[in-house]
Design a protein around this motif. Structure first.
Motif, short mmCIF file in Angstrom:
data_model
loop_
_atom_site.label_atom_id
_atom_site.label_comp_id
_atom_site.label_asym_id
_atom_site.label_seq_id
_atom_site.Cartn_x
_atom_site.Cartn_y
_atom_site.Cartn_z
N THR A 1 0.79 14.02 -23.96
CA THR A 1 1.15 13.21 -22.81
C THR A 1 0.48 13.76 -21.57
O THR A 1 0.55 14.95 -21.30
CB THR A 1 2.67 13.22 -22.61
OG1 THR A 1 3.29 12.72 -23.80
CG2 THR A 1 3.06 12.33 -21.43
N SER A 2 -0.19 12.92 -20.84
CA SER A 2 -0.85 13.36 -19.62
C SER A 2 -0.43 12.48 -18.47
O SER A 2 -0.01 11.34 -18.66
CB SER A 2 -2.37 13.31 -19.79
OG SER A 2 -2.79 11.99 -20.04
N THR A 3 -0.52 13.01 -17.28
CA THR A 3 -0.16 12.24 -16.10
C THR A 3 -1.19 11.16 -15.86
O THR A 3 -2.39 11.44 -15.84
CB THR A 3 -0.10 13.17 -14.89
OG1 THR A 3 0.85 14.20 -15.16
CG2 THR A 3 0.33 12.39 -13.64
N PRO A 4 -0.76 9.90 -15.72
CA PRO A 4 -1.72 8.82 -15.50
C PRO A 4 -2.57 9.10 -14.27
O PRO A 4 -2.12 9.66 -13.29
CB PRO A 4 -0.82 7.59 -15.29
CG PRO A 4 0.48 7.96 -15.92
CD PRO A 4 0.63 9.42 -15.72
N ALA A 5 -3.83 8.71 -14.36
CA ALA A 5 -4.73 8.90 -13.24
C ALA A 5 -4.33 8.00 -12.08
O ALA A 5 -3.90 6.87 -12.28
CB ALA A 5 -6.16 8.60 -13.66
N THR A 6 -4.46 8.50 -10.90
CA THR A 6 -4.15 7.69 -9.71
C THR A 6 -5.30 6.78 -9.36
O THR A 6 -5.16 5.90 -8.53
CB THR A 6 -3.85 8.61 -8.51
OG1 THR A 6 -4.99 9.45 -8.27
CG2 THR A 6 -2.65 9.50 -8.81
N SER A 7 -6.44 6.98 -10.00
CA SER A 7 -7.62 6.16 -9.75
C SER A 7 -8.35 5.96 -11.06
O SER A 7 -8.33 6.83 -11.94
CB SER A 7 -8.53 6.86 -8.74
OG SER A 7 -9.83 6.37 -8.80
N ASP A 8 -8.99 4.81 -11.22
CA ASP A 8 -9.72 4.54 -12.45
C ASP A 8 -10.86 5.52 -12.67
O ASP A 8 -11.32 5.73 -13.78
CB ASP A 8 -10.29 3.11 -12.42
CG ASP A 8 -9.20 2.06 -12.57
OD1 ASP A 8 -8.11 2.42 -13.06
OD2 ASP A 8 -9.45 0.90 -12.21
N THR A 9 -11.35 6.12 -11.61
CA THR A 9 -12.51 7.02 -11.73
C THR A 9 -12.16 8.48 -11.58
O THR A 9 -13.03 9.33 -11.68
CB THR A 9 -13.56 6.66 -10.66
OG1 THR A 9 -12.97 6.83 -9.36
CG2 THR A 9 -14.03 5.22 -10.81
N GLU A 10 -10.88 8.79 -11.37
CA GLU A 10 -10.49 10.16 -11.06
C GLU A 10 -10.86 11.14 -12.16
O GLU A 10 -11.26 12.28 -11.88
CB GLU A 10 -8.99 10.22 -10.78
CG GLU A 10 -8.49 11.60 -10.36
CD GLU A 10 -7.02 11.59 -10.03
OE1 GLU A 10 -6.25 12.17 -10.81
OE2 GLU A 10 -6.62 10.97 -9.04
N LEU A 11 -10.75 10.72 -13.43
CA LEU A 11 -10.97 11.64 -14.53
C LEU A 11 -12.30 11.42 -15.25
O LEU A 11 -12.49 11.91 -16.35
CB LEU A 11 -9.82 11.51 -15.55
CG LEU A 11 -8.42 11.82 -15.02
CD1 LEU A 11 -7.39 11.69 -16.13
CD2 LEU A 11 -8.37 13.22 -14.42
N LEU A 12 -13.21 10.69 -14.65
CA LEU A 12 -14.47 10.41 -15.32
C LEU A 12 -15.27 11.68 -15.58
O LEU A 12 -15.98 11.79 -16.58
CB LEU A 12 -15.30 9.42 -14.50
CG LEU A 12 -14.75 7.99 -14.43
CD1 LEU A 12 -15.69 7.11 -13.63
CD2 LEU A 12 -14.54 7.41 -15.83
N LEU A 13 -15.20 12.63 -14.69
CA LEU A 13 -15.88 13.90 -14.89
C LEU A 13 -15.04 15.02 -14.27
O LEU A 13 -15.53 15.83 -13.48
CB LEU A 13 -17.29 13.86 -14.29
CG LEU A 13 -18.31 14.86 -14.86
CD1 LEU A 13 -18.41 14.73 -16.38
CD2 LEU A 13 -19.68 14.63 -14.24
N ASP A 14 -13.79 15.03 -14.67
CA ASP A 14 -12.85 16.03 -14.16
C ASP A 14 -12.88 17.26 -15.07
O ASP A 14 -12.85 17.14 -16.30
CB ASP A 14 -11.44 15.44 -14.14
CG ASP A 14 -10.39 16.46 -13.75
OD1 ASP A 14 -10.28 16.77 -12.55
OD2 ASP A 14 -9.70 16.96 -14.66
N ALA A 15 -12.94 18.43 -14.49
CA ALA A 15 -13.09 19.65 -15.27
C ALA A 15 -11.93 19.87 -16.24
O ALA A 15 -12.13 20.23 -17.40
CB ALA A 15 -13.24 20.85 -14.34
N ASP A 16 -10.70 19.66 -15.78
CA ASP A 16 -9.55 19.88 -16.65
C ASP A 16 -9.51 18.86 -17.78
O ASP A 16 -9.19 19.19 -18.93
CB ASP A 16 -8.26 19.82 -15.84
CG ASP A 16 -8.11 21.01 -14.90
OD1 ASP A 16 -8.71 22.07 -15.20
OD2 ASP A 16 -7.42 20.89 -13.88
N GLU A 17 -9.80 17.61 -17.45
CA GLU A 17 -9.81 16.57 -18.49
C GLU A 17 -10.93 16.83 -19.49
O GLU A 17 -10.77 16.63 -20.70
CB GLU A 17 -9.98 15.20 -17.85
CG GLU A 17 -9.97 14.03 -18.82
CD GLU A 17 -8.59 13.74 -19.41
OE1 GLU A 17 -8.45 12.70 -20.07
OE2 GLU A 17 -7.66 14.56 -19.21
#
Length: 538
Positions: free
Chosen positions: A27-43
């Motif tokens: 389970t992960s916290t939903p992104a607040t933006s459609d692009t927030e996790l596109l190249l996020d280090a933790d993700e």
């Protein structure tokens, strides 16, 4: 075909019997933006761990899959939606990995299987795979020196490292006035060399004479050469395929080459290019490089390219240096490090004696956007001018890592182990009088066939009253039976000089001596069954 039936998870991820476990959904916290996790280090780290675990588990259970899938065309298309999702599903990545496990893996040919003997290897290694991942993560586009200086210079260093490891002549290395590049495949390398040769020759005789150019190869040369010739504008009827014979172990005859070239010269045509092969696909025949170069030199400086896609890797072992004797006279040479040197797909190294010929044919005008003040006044390499593409991958990184982490001696040990296993398989074939080795084994490929039953002999060794046609059909059935064994080996065939033969190409990173022994046992058992049926049917 379902994945191995014992796939299950033990203690939250460990596997038993080499099964790929189910991908854990977190389970992960939903992104607040459609692009927030596109190249996020933790993700990236979270999903990356899933991928690494998945691949590791795949290798652990590889032996449990049939090497070749029993599927029919359209099997996967029927199971997947017709359209891409408009929005991602919850935990889409984990769901996609489950589909890879349940839908895709059961339908692929497992090239890394220790029982895959059908083709020359597409070798993998831990460092090679991680080098691919590292290059993909950094994701530079080194088309010019300025576009990524370190990537360009690392490639220059790596091709010289590799060239020396393969005992290539100094004239093909940057250090000796030549140079190299890393492309995707040998098909690209042959095309680039052919275009360079074409333009060099047309600059000498005039562009209008392109229709007079003739290229040469043997009937054992890979079809990639004929395809490259067509792309380069050489008429189909000007591609000379010179016949080989079993007495010459299917190598290209210098005498026959000279006769073909002289006939063309007498007809007013222009010999342009020779593609010699070190390790042909069918039987790993070796063309005599030195003698062929001498013939080419007598006919107006014909460009000589050596295609060593498979056997080039064996040059890392000093005992195989003789197969490129005379290479100091060639114009270019290419080999696929992804076949046998643990570099993972795709990775073809190409060397040329005169890089200027490549640049003259494939170079482009330097647009303003590509210029860089730091490169002005320096003789830099812009690799966009060495190949057919502008966008190119940072392949040098994985080769550098492989060479650093395994060393030249490690690569030699890898190649020698497969050669030794092939020698053992050859000895097993020769030890069973029902079989014969059709072509001499040079590297790690054994070409063999089942003889016709002794009761039917009448035309010659290995050929029964039904002739070669009957013997060929017997071996076709044998190959079908061998490849039908669910836990057996996967082999291929070749037809050379009218003789149908089975090919056992040993080269998978995971192959061990036991896999070779088990493969031979399956071949013997299937041969016994076929011969018994033939005996009772008479």
């Amino acid at each position: 075909m379902a994945p191995p039936s014992h796939c299950h998870t033990i203690n939250g991820g460990a596997t038993r019997n080499g099964a790929i476990p189910a991908v854990e959904t977190t389970t992960s916290t939903p992104a607040t933006s459609d692009t927030e996790l596109l190249l996020d280090a933790d993700e990236f780290r979270r999903l990356g761990h899933q991928v690494v675990d998945f691949i590791a588990d795949y290798y652990a259970c590889l032996g449990d899959y049939p090497v070749h899938p029993s599927v029919t065309p359209g099997f996967l298309r029927r199971q997947l939606p017709a359209d891409a999702p408009s929005r991602p599903e919850p935990e889409a990545f984990a769901a996609a990995l489950r589909d890879v496990r349940d839908l895709i893996l059961p339908g692929v040919t497992h090239w890394q299987s220790p029982r895959h003997f059908a083709h020359f290897p597409a070798s993998s290694s831990t460092v090679g795979a991680l080098g691919e991942a590292l290059a993909a993560g950094i994701n530079v586009v080194p088309f010019t020196w300025a576009a990524s200086p370190a990537a360009t210079e690392l490639e220059m260093v790596v091709v010289d490292w590799l060239g020396r490891a393969l005992h290539l002549p100094e004239s093909l290395l940057f250090a000796g006035g030549g140079g190299g590049t890393i492309l995707g495949t040998s098909c690209e390398a042959i095309l680039c060399a052919l275009v360079a040769a074409r333009d060099r020759k047309l600059a000498e005789i005039g562009a209008r004479r392109i229709g007079d150019l003739v290229v040469y190869c043997s009937d054992q040369t890979h079809f990639a050469f004929r395809k490259a010739a067509r792309i380069a504008g050489i008429p189909r009827e000007h591609c000379r395929e010179i016949p080989t014979c079993r007495d010459d172990v299917f190598a290209l005859s210098p005498t026959a080459l000279h006769a073909a070239m002289q006939a063309d010269v007498d007809a007013g045509l222009v010999p342009l290019f020779l593609c010699a092969t070190v390790g042909t696909t069918q039987t790993t025949a070796v063309d005599p490089v030195r003698e062929l170069c001498a013939v080419a030199a007598r006919h107006g400086g014909v460009w000589v390219h050596v295609d060593a896609a498979y056997a080039g890797s064996a040059l890392v072992c000093p005992e195989f240096r003789d197969v490129i004797a005379g290479a100091e006279a060639v114009d270019s040479l290419s080999m696929n490090a992804h076949k046998w040197l643990l570099a993972n797909n795709d990775c073809c190294a190409m060397w040329v004696a005169a890089p200027s010929a490549l640049v003259a044919a494939l170079g482009t005008e330097q647009e303003y956007i590509l210029r860089d003040a730091a490169a002005e006044g320096h003789d830099v390499v812009d690799y966009k001018d060495w190949g057919t593409t502008l966008t190119r991958r940072f392949r040098a990184l994985k080769v550098w890592l492989v060479l650093r982490c395994y060393g030249v001696e490690g690569l030699r040990s890898h190649v020698r182990s497969h050669v030794a296993m092939a020698a053992a398989f050859e000895a097993m074939v020769r030890g069973d009088e029902r079989f014969e080795v059709v072509a001499p084994r040079r590297f790690a490929l054994v070409c063999f066939r089942l003889r016709s039953p002794p009761e039917r002999l009448g035309v010659g060794v290995g050929v029964g009253v039904g002739g070669e046609k009957a013997a060929n059909e017997l071996n076709r059935r044998l190959l079908e039976e061998v490849n039908a064994a669910s836990s057996g080996p996967y082999m291929s065939s070749a037809m050379v000089g009218g003789v149908y033969m089975l090919r056992c190409a040993i080269g998978s990173t995971l192959t061990e001596e036991r896999h070779v022994r088990e493969a031979w046992k399956v071949v013997q058992e299937r041969a016994t069954s076929i011969l018994n049926v033939a005996k009772t049917s008479r």
